[in-house]
Design an enzyme around this catalytic site. Structure first.
Site, PDB file in Angstrom:
ATOM      1  N   THR A 140      45.322  33.152  71.687  1.00  0.00           N
ATOM      2  CA  THR A 140      45.275  31.671  71.066  1.00  0.00           C
ATOM      3  C   THR A 140      44.937  32.198  69.639  1.00  0.00           C
ATOM      4  O   THR A 140      44.106  33.110  69.298  1.00  0.00           O
ATOM      5  CB  THR A 140      44.274  30.968  71.629  1.00  0.00           C
ATOM      6  OG1 THR A 140      43.877  29.730  70.766  1.00  0.00           O
ATOM      7  CG2 THR A 140      42.779  31.649  71.874  1.00  0.00           C
ATOM      8  N   ASP A 141      45.329  31.194  68.638  1.00  0.00           N
ATOM      9  CA  ASP A 141      45.113  31.578  67.218  1.00  0.00           C
ATOM     10  C   ASP A 141      43.652  31.242  67.092  1.00  0.00           C
ATOM     11  O   ASP A 141      42.948  31.564  66.149  1.00  0.00           O
ATOM     12  CB  ASP A 141      46.072  30.505  66.516  1.00  0.00           C
ATOM     13  CG  ASP A 141      45.673  29.212  66.968  1.00  0.00           C
ATOM     14  OD1 ASP A 141      45.021  28.644  67.699  1.00  0.00           O
ATOM     15  OD2 ASP A 141      46.413  28.118  66.111  1.00  0.00           O
ATOM     16  N   GLU A 142      42.828  30.484  68.148  1.00  0.00           N
ATOM     17  CA  GLU A 142      41.540  30.247  67.643  1.00  0.00           C
ATOM     18  C   GLU A 142      40.887  31.551  67.621  1.00  0.00           C
ATOM     19  O   GLU A 142      39.478  31.565  67.150  1.00  0.00           O
ATOM     20  CB  GLU A 142      40.926  29.540  69.079  1.00  0.00           C
ATOM     21  CG  GLU A 142      41.651  28.020  69.045  1.00  0.00           C
ATOM     22  CD  GLU A 142      40.909  27.061  69.833  1.00  0.00           C
ATOM     23  OE1 GLU A 142      39.722  27.251  70.185  1.00  0.00           O
ATOM     24  OE2 GLU A 142      41.441  26.110  70.058  1.00  0.00           O
ATOM     25  N   TYR A 165      34.844  29.107  74.188  1.00  0.00           N
ATOM     26  CA  TYR A 165      35.906  29.376  74.636  1.00  0.00           C
ATOM     27  C   TYR A 165      36.885  30.497  73.696  1.00  0.00           C
ATOM     28  O   TYR A 165      37.393  31.595  74.296  1.00  0.00           O
ATOM     29  CB  TYR A 165      36.977  28.158  74.566  1.00  0.00           C
ATOM     30  CG  TYR A 165      38.505  28.275  74.471  1.00  0.00           C
ATOM     31  CD1 TYR A 165      39.059  28.633  75.795  1.00  0.00           C
ATOM     32  CD2 TYR A 165      39.285  28.305  73.291  1.00  0.00           C
ATOM     33  CE1 TYR A 165      40.568  28.866  75.840  1.00  0.00           C
ATOM     34  CE2 TYR A 165      40.785  28.386  73.443  1.00  0.00           C
ATOM     35  CZ  TYR A 165      41.323  28.747  74.658  1.00  0.00           C
ATOM     36  OH  TYR A 165      42.739  29.275  74.605  1.00  0.00           O
ATOM     37  N   LYS A 169      38.180  34.301  74.777  1.00  0.00           N
ATOM     38  CA  LYS A 169      39.598  34.659  74.681  1.00  0.00           C
ATOM     39  C   LYS A 169      39.622  36.095  73.620  1.00  0.00           C
ATOM     40  O   LYS A 169      40.410  36.853  73.849  1.00  0.00           O
ATOM     41  CB  LYS A 169      40.381  33.534  74.079  1.00  0.00           C
ATOM     42  CG  LYS A 169      40.723  32.400  74.775  1.00  0.00           C
ATOM     43  CD  LYS A 169      41.590  32.746  76.087  1.00  0.00           C
ATOM     44  CE  LYS A 169      42.896  32.980  75.825  1.00  0.00           C
ATOM     45  NZ  LYS A 169      43.660  32.917  77.167  1.00  0.00           N
TER      46      LYS A 169
HETATM   47  P1  NAD Z   1      45.780  25.247  81.743  1.00  0.00           P
HETATM   48  O1  NAD Z   1      44.258  24.866  81.747  1.00  0.00           O
HETATM   49  O2  NAD Z   1      46.768  23.772  81.229  1.00  0.00           O
HETATM   50  O3  NAD Z   1      45.979  25.832  82.703  1.00  0.00           O
HETATM   51  C1  NAD Z   1      45.505  27.011  83.095  1.00  0.00           C
HETATM   52  C2  NAD Z   1      45.973  27.503  84.577  1.00  0.00           C
HETATM   53  O4  NAD Z   1      45.216  28.667  85.089  1.00  0.00           O
HETATM   54  C3  NAD Z   1      45.656  26.391  85.842  1.00  0.00           C
HETATM   55  O5  NAD Z   1      46.901  26.327  86.505  1.00  0.00           O
HETATM   56  C4  NAD Z   1      44.580  26.841  86.615  1.00  0.00           C
HETATM   57  O6  NAD Z   1      44.571  26.385  87.899  1.00  0.00           O
HETATM   58  C5  NAD Z   1      44.846  28.251  86.201  1.00  0.00           C
HETATM   59  N1  NAD Z   1      43.448  29.278  86.345  1.00  0.00           N
HETATM   60  C6  NAD Z   1      42.305  28.917  85.825  1.00  0.00           C
HETATM   61  N2  NAD Z   1      41.262  29.733  86.179  1.00  0.00           N
HETATM   62  C7  NAD Z   1      41.764  30.662  86.980  1.00  0.00           C
HETATM   63  C8  NAD Z   1      41.519  31.609  87.928  1.00  0.00           C
HETATM   64  N3  NAD Z   1      40.022  32.100  87.659  1.00  0.00           N
HETATM   65  N4  NAD Z   1      42.139  32.239  88.616  1.00  0.00           N
HETATM   66  C9  NAD Z   1      43.536  31.983  88.636  1.00  0.00           C
HETATM   67  N5  NAD Z   1      44.079  30.893  87.916  1.00  0.00           N
HETATM   68  C10 NAD Z   1      43.351  30.110  87.175  1.00  0.00           C
HETATM   69  O7  NAD Z   1      45.837  26.132  80.341  1.00  0.00           O
HETATM   70  P2  NAD Z   1      47.437  26.199  79.285  1.00  0.00           P
HETATM   71  O8  NAD Z   1      47.078  25.013  78.086  1.00  0.00           O
HETATM   72  O9  NAD Z   1      48.443  26.246  80.144  1.00  0.00           O
HETATM   73  O10 NAD Z   1      47.023  27.659  78.615  1.00  0.00           O
HETATM   74  C11 NAD Z   1      47.747  28.702  79.144  1.00  0.00           C
HETATM   75  C12 NAD Z   1      47.323  29.914  78.353  1.00  0.00           C
HETATM   76  O11 NAD Z   1      47.390  29.741  77.103  1.00  0.00           O
HETATM   77  C13 NAD Z   1      45.646  30.108  78.346  1.00  0.00           C
HETATM   78  O12 NAD Z   1      45.578  31.436  78.491  1.00  0.00           O
HETATM   79  C14 NAD Z   1      45.181  29.546  76.869  1.00  0.00           C
HETATM   80  O13 NAD Z   1      43.949  30.163  76.504  1.00  0.00           O
HETATM   81  C15 NAD Z   1      46.484  30.057  76.211  1.00  0.00           C
HETATM   82  N6  NAD Z   1      46.628  29.069  74.857  1.00  0.00           N
HETATM   83  C16 NAD Z   1      46.741  27.742  75.139  1.00  0.00           C
HETATM   84  C17 NAD Z   1      47.068  26.927  74.201  1.00  0.00           C
HETATM   85  C18 NAD Z   1      47.576  25.170  74.177  1.00  0.00           C
HETATM   86  O14 NAD Z   1      47.542  24.609  73.245  1.00  0.00           O
HETATM   87  N7  NAD Z   1      47.404  24.732  75.615  1.00  0.00           N
HETATM   88  C19 NAD Z   1      47.150  27.295  72.712  1.00  0.00           C
HETATM   89  C20 NAD Z   1      46.963  28.846  72.641  1.00  0.00           C
HETATM   90  C21 NAD Z   1      46.547  29.641  73.763  1.00  0.00           C
HETATM   91  O1  TDX Z   2      39.375  13.360  72.548  1.00  0.00           O
HETATM   92  C1  TDX Z   2      39.652  14.108  71.537  1.00  0.00           C
HETATM   93  N1  TDX Z   2      39.627  13.772  70.119  1.00  0.00           N
HETATM   94  C2  TDX Z   2      39.777  14.678  69.215  1.00  0.00           C
HETATM   95  O2  TDX Z   2      39.681  14.146  68.116  1.00  0.00           O
HETATM   96  C3  TDX Z   2      40.217  15.503  71.934  1.00  0.00           C
HETATM   97  C4  TDX Z   2      40.171  15.940  73.274  1.00  0.00           C
HETATM   98  C5  TDX Z   2      40.518  16.445  70.864  1.00  0.00           C
HETATM   99  N2  TDX Z   2      40.255  15.979  69.350  1.00  0.00           N
HETATM  100  C6  TDX Z   2      40.534  16.840  68.581  1.00  0.00           C
HETATM  101  C7  TDX Z   2      39.930  18.350  68.735  1.00  0.00           C
HETATM  102  C8  TDX Z   2      40.723  19.391  68.000  1.00  0.00           C
HETATM  103  O3  TDX Z   2      40.814  19.255  66.542  1.00  0.00           O
HETATM  104  O4  TDX Z   2      41.712  17.117  68.536  1.00  0.00           O
HETATM  105  C9  TDX Z   2      42.111  18.492  68.084  1.00  0.00           C
HETATM  106  C10 TDX Z   2      43.056  19.162  69.279  1.00  0.00           C
HETATM  107  O5  TDX Z   2      41.882  19.251  70.488  1.00  0.00           O
HETATM  108  P1  TDX Z   2      42.459  19.756  71.874  1.00  0.00           P
HETATM  109  O6  TDX Z   2      43.717  19.194  72.290  1.00  0.00           O
HETATM  110  O7  TDX Z   2      41.265  19.914  72.750  1.00  0.00           O
HETATM  111  O8  TDX Z   2      42.863  21.382  71.359  1.00  0.00           O
HETATM  112  P2  TDX Z   2      42.126  22.325  70.585  1.00  0.00           P
HETATM  113  O9  TDX Z   2      40.590  22.347  70.656  1.00  0.00           O
HETATM  114  O10 TDX Z   2      42.619  22.649  69.235  1.00  0.00           O
HETATM  115  O11 TDX Z   2      42.540  23.814  71.433  1.00  0.00           O
HETATM  116  C11 TDX Z   2      43.924  23.985  71.926  1.00  0.00           C
HETATM  117  O12 TDX Z   2      44.669  24.781  71.084  1.00  0.00           O
HETATM  118  C12 TDX Z   2      44.247  26.233  71.255  1.00  0.00           C
HETATM  119  C13 TDX Z   2      44.045  24.522  73.267  1.00  0.00           C
HETATM  120  O13 TDX Z   2      43.079  23.378  74.314  1.00  0.00           O
HETATM  121  C14 TDX Z   2      43.422  25.782  73.528  1.00  0.00           C
HETATM  122  O14 TDX Z   2      43.537  26.301  74.709  1.00  0.00           O
HETATM  123  C15 TDX Z   2      44.137  26.853  72.666  1.00  0.00           C
HETATM  124  O15 TDX Z   2      43.787  28.008  72.505  1.00  0.00           O
END
Ligand code: NAD
Ligand code: TDX
Length: 376
Positions: A140-142, A165, A169
């Protein structure tokens, strides 16, 4: 024929990736390993599980036996690790689970792949691997921390995570680098910005806002809503992961971002306006209102007065923005979906798939919502 192990394939991005590669590549076999936590849902990949190329295994990526048994049964060529605890707010409540899954899980996957992929050692003692294998870590960019008003994250930006988190990562990324350096394992790391699109769990900003609009609930915006995220349509992300896996230079990190920065408050306002517009245009969509209503006057309740500014997230990163020049230059990838189109596609999908939302929020979701938002 390539054999994939895709972890986290029942989650948001993993499921979209599974759908994408099954469509794109006919000659593949896929094992999906997912522990089906609150964020994983078999309904999301129900149709894909009927595909003879797919096998599903329920299990934890931290468990050496489960991962070993998959490698024993299948000649895995690619491991793509999406499995993670992914929600920043939850990491603030329970950091330990994040360290276990995200760091130890990554190490376990790497270690098992190393054992099964090594075919010998070179004269210096480094393992030599079977031709064509690769481990890809979805990061992730985080991990780069938080930006001020200007500048972008590049692959050279120092790692500077702020939340439990993002620290977990980052730990995972460093373990991947360690396996690459110490054991010469063939790896890539991809670091993407905020994804949005179908199957996004409604604890994250965009799907939570859509859900609350439909239920006539307040829309919680943390702090003053000025935090900035760089939104990337999930399918564009899946294309990038596919490209990096197949064509990326071994050992390299690739940033994947949308050049699509928006303040949270603007995302929320745009989502409100889009839900309302779609419902004005198409009465069928009004059926998604809770309670369902076809009356056009009921749409008056969908307006910016629903927004409520609530207590800020602890350690809330101010701004993320990715410079994707490396992946564009080397692999020709760019974010094809303009946000204006992607957000309409996404909202349409939610309006048309309320069954999915109900299915994934039928468990502990209500309890989570009360705990997270009750005292804000
Ligand atoms: P998500 O939370 O929607 O899905 C995670 C999945 O992993 C789920 O299906 C869950 O059941 C499974 N899981 C969790 N713990 C597990 C374990 N111990 N063993 C096996 N399976 C397990 O997450 P996402 O948003 O799809 O993110 C996927 C990946 O991308 C993650 O690694 C996250 O850090 C990264 N990521 C997400 C975003 C975003 O915007 N969603 C952005 C940057 C990076
Ligand atoms: O109820 C809310 N109100 C609000 O203002 C929630 C859930 C979020 N927010 C804000 C927090 C963040 O600035 O919105 C922005 C986006 O929040 P999230 O959807 O929780 O995402 P973020 O924290 O940016 O992280 C996401 O992007 C990077 C993913 O969940 C991570 O898994 C990924 O690594």
């Amino acid at each position: 024929m390539k054999h994939y192990l895709v972890t986290g394939g029942a989650g948001f991005i993993g499921a979209n990736y599974v759908k994408y590669i099954l469509k794109k590549h006919s000659d593949i076999q896929l094992v999906i390993l997912d522990d089906l936590t609150y964020a994983g849902n078999l309904g999301t990949i129900r149709d894909n599980l009927k595909d003879p190329r797919v096998e599903f295994v329920k299990g934890n990526i931290v468990d050496p036996q489960i991962v070993k048994s998959i490698f024993e049964k299948h000649p895995i060529d690619f491991t793509v690790n999406f499995a993670a605890e992914s929600h920043v707010d939850r990491s603030i409540e329970n950091p330990q689970l994040f360290l276990q899954t995200n760091i130890l899980g990554t190490q376990n996957l790497l270690d098992t792949a190393k054992k099964f992929w090594a075919v010998g050692t070179d004269e210096k003692g480094y393992p030599v691997y079977r031709e064509g294998v690769k481990y890809l870590q979805v990061s992730t960019d985080e991990v780069y921390g938080s930006l001020g008003e200007t500048g972008y994250f590049t692959e050279k930006t120092p790692l500077d995570p702020r939340s439990p988190y993002s620290a977990s990562k980052t730990g995972a990324d460093l373990i991947v680098v360690a396996y690459s350096e110490t054991y010469k394992m063939p790896v890539n790391i991809t670091r993407c910005s905020n994804n949005y699109g179908p199957y996004h769990f409604p604890e994250k900003l965009i799907p939570l806002i859509i859900k609350n609009i439909l239920e006539g609930k307040k829309l919680p915006v943390y702090g003053d809503g000025s935090n900035v995220r760089d939104w990337l349509y999930v399918e564009d992300h899946c294309k990038a992961v596919d490209l990096v896996l197949l064509q990326g230079r071994t050992g390299e990190v690739y940033n994947i971002g949308g050049h699509n920065e928006m303040k949270n408050i603007d995302i929320v306002k745009l989502t409100i306006a889009t839900v309302r517009k779609l419902m004005e245009e198409n009465p069928e969509y009004r059926k998604a209102l809770k309670p369902a209503s076809l009356s056009v006057t009921d749409l008056n309740r969908i307006n910016n007065d629903l927004i409520t500014f609530v207590k800020d997230r602890l350690g809330h990163d101010h701004r993320y923005a990715i410079d994707p020049a490396k992946i564009t230059g080397e692999l020709g990838w760019y974010p094809e979906t303009k946000f204006a189109d992607g957000i309409v596609k996404t909202i349409r999908w939610y309006l048309e798939n309320q069954d999915w939302v109900e299915e994934v929020t039928s468990g502990d979701y209500q309890k989570y919502y009360e705990q997270m938002y009750g005292n804000r």
